[in-house]
Design an enzyme around this catalytic site. Sequence first.
Site, PDB file in Angstrom:
ATOM      1  N   LYS A  32       2.116  -9.226  -0.682  1.00  0.00           N
ATOM      2  CA  LYS A  32       1.669  -8.648  -1.841  1.00  0.00           C
ATOM      3  C   LYS A  32       3.160  -7.413  -1.350  1.00  0.00           C
ATOM      4  O   LYS A  32       2.501  -6.513  -0.453  1.00  0.00           O
ATOM      5  CB  LYS A  32       0.143  -8.049  -2.009  1.00  0.00           C
ATOM      6  CG  LYS A  32       0.284  -7.259  -3.371  1.00  0.00           C
ATOM      7  CD  LYS A  32      -1.272  -6.951  -3.098  1.00  0.00           C
ATOM      8  CE  LYS A  32      -1.564  -6.240  -4.388  1.00  0.00           C
ATOM      9  NZ  LYS A  32      -0.989  -4.956  -4.634  1.00  0.00           N
ATOM     10  N   CYS A  53       1.105  -0.845   0.261  1.00  0.00           N
ATOM     11  CA  CYS A  53       0.642  -0.191   0.069  1.00  0.00           C
ATOM     12  C   CYS A  53       0.746   1.419   0.088  1.00  0.00           C
ATOM     13  O   CYS A  53       2.087   1.239   0.845  1.00  0.00           O
ATOM     14  CB  CYS A  53      -0.645  -0.186   1.058  1.00  0.00           C
ATOM     15  SG  CYS A  53      -1.982   1.491   1.025  1.00  0.00           S
ATOM     16  N   GLY A  66      -1.777  -4.877 -11.622  1.00  0.00           N
ATOM     17  CA  GLY A  66      -1.441  -3.389 -12.411  1.00  0.00           C
ATOM     18  C   GLY A  66      -1.787  -3.412 -13.943  1.00  0.00           C
ATOM     19  O   GLY A  66      -1.361  -3.932 -14.610  1.00  0.00           O
TER      20      GLY A  66
END
Length: 331
Positions: free
Chosen positions: A147, A108, A211
């Site tokens: 991630k 994030c 993405g």
Amino acid sequence: MKIGNLDLGDRPLLLAPMEDVTDVSFRVLCREQGADMVYTEFIPSDGLIRDAVKAIDKMRTLEEEAPVGIQIYGHIPESMVEAARMADKAVEIAGGHGADIIDINFGCPVTKIAGRGAGSGMMREPDKMLAITRAIVDAVDKPVTVKTRLGWDENSKIIVELAERLQDAGICALTIHGRTRCQMYRGEADWTLIGEVKNNPRMHIPIIGNGDITDGPGAKQAFDRYGVDGIMIGRATFGHPWIFREIRHYLDTGEEMPPLGVKERVELARRHLDLSIKAKGVPRGIYEMRRHLSCYFKGLPDFKETRMKMVTTLDVDELYGILDYICERYD
């Protein structure tokens, strides 16, 4: 693609964890629309260990959305390990289905998270990232995944070496978003380094790319050119949960699925609203649908007034009436 003993099939499509987006209603809907796996919103480790109601509530999952990953974030090792243990026992703590995997958010980029060293802020402290990962792997029974991003900035794209070290720490799969933290969501995602990680002969765990995947041709190119094991889709799902069905159709047939008509979009919006109200009641279930509702009908002409009514009313009957009106006027 397998994550531990969890078999997600060939070329799986995964719903990315997104704050204030991937709540239980959206996860169930995306599974119904073809997502092979979904993830919770990212949950703060400090909130979990304080037994904060909101954090505990985010950890509750349902059987109909499985397989599902519970994602946690934080920067304090002890808190992260304890939160992972709680996620491992989510059934006992929060009820529902629990977690099929535990995912660690090292990706994030938002300032309030990365700025204090959590999320992609960990890209500046890879040794600490690895220590947290290793401790969580040792502490839980569920498969652990990560991630993350390519690096902190353009001059520190460390993902190729970092991926090997994360694998050595015991994770079962790695998702890579093709941007640095400093890019946030600007510019195009760079899949070349994702492909380099996947084609590294030392890597043997699944590599999931993330993405800018917005359609079937883009997904097929990512699989074919970069060799990734799976694709995770985030922002392109907003108001478009059937994107998983569209992409799967293209992967299976080489042809694009006909666009959904207004009637079908209304039916999906209604289903989503039903799920949200069932999960959260009124008015919360309506409030939290607003970010999705108007997105279902992007591109309709002369829609501004209708959109304003749809995202301001708290009356359930009026909201369903607006959906009926959209169907009658535009279909």
